[in-house]
Write an enzyme that holds these catalytic residues in place. Structure first.
Site: not given
Ligand code: VGL
Ligand code: ZN
Length: 189
Positions: A18, A104, A143
């Protein structure tokens, strides 16, 4: 200074979690120093490609009105909306040809923090001959942690690249490292 080319071996894969604009300074869910992971990860991406090892990049990819968003009573501000600039990978992140993008966070009913959550990712890793995963990205306490814990549960060795991670909160980051070490992940400083 870590030397990726010397540390990687056959059976390894690299997972970049991410590294998207919304998690970097200026984004809607900005993580302090989030953009600083980019050059570190680029050196690992390059080393993996040179050794012919697979590179996986995950992305958080939410539909409008996602249940994790605060207007929907979820815990997070609106972030990583599908097909927006905020959901794009950081512009300096290397995305080499042949790398695999894992999407995702697309479910309408609940969040998917782990890259392994209903994506078929563990089957893909096995098919690719991966036994050990090197993991870095954002956010360490969300994540990255959930993905690394699932990687251990699925039987993969895990090397967590600490200089290539940033947490949402410092305490969260410390807790994540504790949990990951207890699950047998190796934390690389
Ligand atoms: C994430 C918060 C909400 C991440 C994803 O990728 O860590 N954190 N969605
Ligand atoms: Zn999200």
């Amino acid at each position: 200074m870590l030397q990726p080319a010397k540390m990687l071996q056959e059976g390894d894969g690299l997972l970049v979690v991410d590294v998207q604009n919304d998690f970097c300074p200026g984004g809607t869910l900005a993580i302090e120093g989030g953009d600083e992971v980019v050059p570190v990860l680029n050196s690992w991406i390059q080393a993996a490609r040179e050794r012919g090892l697979p590179v996986y990049l995950s992305r958080d990819w939410h539909p409008k009105g996602h249940p994790s968003f605060s207007p929907q009573q979820g815990p997070w501000p609106v972030h990583c909306l599908q097909d927006t600039e905020g959901a794009a990978f950081h512009p300096d992140l290397m995305v080499p040809e042949g790398s695999v993008v894992v999407t995702k966070g697309v479910r309408f009913d609940q969040d998917q923090l782990s890259v392994f959550d209903e994506t078929g990712f563990s089957a893909k890793l096995r098919r690719d001959g991966v036994r050990r995963l090197w993991i870095g990205g954002l956010a360490l306490d969300v994540c990255v942690m959930e993905s690394a814990m699932d990687a251990r549960r699925e039987g993969f060795e895990v090397c967590l690249l600490l200089p290539a991670c940033r947490p949402v909160t410092r305490e969260g980051g410390e807790k994540a490292l504790d949990r990951l070490r207890r699950m047998g992940a190796e934390v690389i400083n």
